[in-house]
Write an enzyme that holds these catalytic residues in place. Sequence first.
Site, PDB file in Angstrom:
ATOM      1  N   ASP A 232       0.930  -1.269  -0.003  1.00  0.00           N
ATOM      2  CA  ASP A 232       0.029  -0.082  -0.072  1.00  0.00           C
ATOM      3  C   ASP A 232       0.972   1.405  -0.259  1.00  0.00           C
ATOM      4  OD1 ASP A 232      -2.407   0.656   0.125  1.00  0.00           O
ATOM      5  OD2 ASP A 232      -1.838   2.300   2.233  1.00  0.00           O
ATOM      6  N   GLU A 305       1.507  -0.030  -5.202  1.00  0.00           N
ATOM      7  CA  GLU A 305       0.611   0.460  -5.698  1.00  0.00           C
ATOM      8  C   GLU A 305       1.531   1.430  -5.076  1.00  0.00           C
ATOM      9  OE1 GLU A 305      -3.445   3.123  -3.706  1.00  0.00           O
ATOM     10  OE2 GLU A 305      -1.413   2.289  -2.258  1.00  0.00           O
TER      11      GLU A 305
HETATM   12  C1  GLC Z   1      -3.746   3.260  -0.174  1.00  0.00           C
HETATM   13  C2  GLC Z   1      -5.273   2.638  -0.794  1.00  0.00           C
HETATM   14  C3  GLC Z   1      -6.493   3.192   0.631  1.00  0.00           C
HETATM   15  C4  GLC Z   1      -6.254   3.813   2.045  1.00  0.00           C
HETATM   16  C5  GLC Z   1      -4.048   4.719   1.927  1.00  0.00           C
HETATM   17  C6  GLC Z   1      -4.280   5.074   3.059  1.00  0.00           C
HETATM   18  O1  GLC Z   1      -3.116   4.230  -1.428  1.00  0.00           O
HETATM   19  O2  GLC Z   1      -5.178   1.763  -1.364  1.00  0.00           O
HETATM   20  O3  GLC Z   1      -7.247   3.354   0.220  1.00  0.00           O
HETATM   21  O4  GLC Z   1      -6.580   5.208   1.928  1.00  0.00           O
HETATM   22  O5  GLC Z   1      -3.650   3.738   1.218  1.00  0.00           O
HETATM   23  O6  GLC Z   1      -3.681   3.940   3.552  1.00  0.00           O
END
Ligand code: GLC
Length: 586
Positions: A232, A305
């Site tokens: 993440d 991500e």
């Molecule tokens: C990422 C997740 C999102 C979350 C953020 C903080 O972007 O996909 O849903 O709010 O991280 O953890």
Amino acid sequence: MGSVCLTLIAVLLLKNSVLACKAPDVVESEKDWWQTAQFYQIYPRSFMDSNGDGIGDINGITSKLDYLKEIGVTAAWLSPIFKSPMVDFGYDISSFYEIQPEYGTIDDLKNLIAKAKNLGLKIILDFVPNHASTENEWFKKSVKREKGFEDFFVWHDGYENPNGGKRLPPSNWIQAFRGSAWEWNDERKQFYLHQFAVQQADLNYRNPLVVEEMKRVLRYWLDMGVAGFRIDAVPVLFEALPDSSGRYPDEPLSGTTNDKDDHDYLTHIYTENQPETLDMVYQWRTVMDDYQRIHGGDTRVLLIETYAPAWFTMPMYGNSTTKGAHLPFNFNLITMLHKGLKATDLEKSIGAWLDKMPAGRTANWVTGNHDQRRTASRYGIELADTMNMLVMMLPGASITYQGEELGMIDGEISWADSVDPAACNSNPQIYEKFTRDPSRTPFQWSNSKNAGFSTAAKTWLPLAAAYETTNVEDERKSPKSHLNIYKALVNLRKQSKLLKNGTYRFKALSDSIFVLERSLNGEKLVLLVNVGNSASTINIRDFDVTLPETMKTSIMNVYSTKSEGITIQAGRIELSPYESLVLVKT
Ligand code: GLC
């Protein structure tokens, strides 16, 4: 470069129409499981509720493994299922080693992994390294400056306010969910950094104890039998260091908005995309590879991500000496497209990944997730199948967010029903710009109560109204549903060596017509897409003179009036508005 490709380049240069042409694997090559996998994102809170509390859970997922099998999934990645006060619905973790009770128990997870394994399915967990909940023991200990935890988070004194009153934050940094990224802690008498909500404190990766603890987290879940992790919010892992006087640098104004609380108000040159972050990704890869070396079994994967520019995303794959993530998510089909998109936009966004990807790496294609409006709402339901066709037919791994296979659209969530901090930290006038609730509504299994998701009187988010017609049960019955088109694509993908190993070429033939061609050893597959609302007649032999005069229809979207398996003249193909069509050689 293979001779087939060279020939094509020569021909196409003559026609002045060359676009992407790469010949990675003209010879069939053995690929590792993840390179051609079909990944499927499950948002556990909204997938299936097994105990009637209106909230999805692990046993709910286990009860639907057959469905995952039915739609051809290789590996499912689950958004966080760990203990959490749910401020950001699991992305605020209060214990990295425990399961959130409303989702189930460790035994439920073990059961899910075991049952999935029996079906040949892999389970991937979400690893949230950047921050921990302020309810986490680590944070509580850090507030008290307990030994070993003093610097677990990013603390700073801030500055005295020359006008009196509250102390001023260390820098002008803004959190993702509006307002300052610094919060005063009255017990420790310091500010802590939070790039997301106030309750999501940033871990301090300049502290080796944090680095070690988070590797322990990874190994703990690997021991449980997971096949890897989606990681993440990687770009925000590190921030720039303070200067010699201890001052963090302010970020410059972006000039794109006057809303001072909006994350977009600043250009994030000090809080995103820092070089140390890449090294940490490489270290995590080593954890995966070492684990496999010691314990055997299939490759454990890292999906990262990264909403970041290509100069930062591509090195996530690794460099010439070090391996990085198996797949940094390719978000180009999200970030570079918009409603009313043109064929030229598709060409640009696809090229922007394939042309920049380092040699020998594996591409991947994502059109949606739990942070974005639903694909079918963002681009229009007309393009729901088309986007699935692209994701399944472009080279590399495919990634589907739950419901994309059904053409699920956004739910309409009122201000009163909003629960996402990105919405709730704003106001009733502007929340729709920020809210992520609409794409998180319960999965649509049937047209019965709560779309078959739950027996509860009230579900945690309201259902999207479209569930009455857009649902698994009804779509299974209709031969030309989004679901059955998706399944046909999956079958094609599974059977086709060409889709696994073939070369690719793609081009916008006009503003509305896009073509993707995959070739292997003389075999060819063509995807022809009309993104426009008017009919068009195409000669695809203008695109590839080596195509035969006649071709056969294979898979069509719901806008096509053609039948499967009919022969059509490659020199004169009539496309209806929004028609998408897969053609094979006769
Ligand atoms: C990422 C997740 C999102 C979350 C953020 C903080 O972007 O996909 O849903 O709010 O991280 O953890």
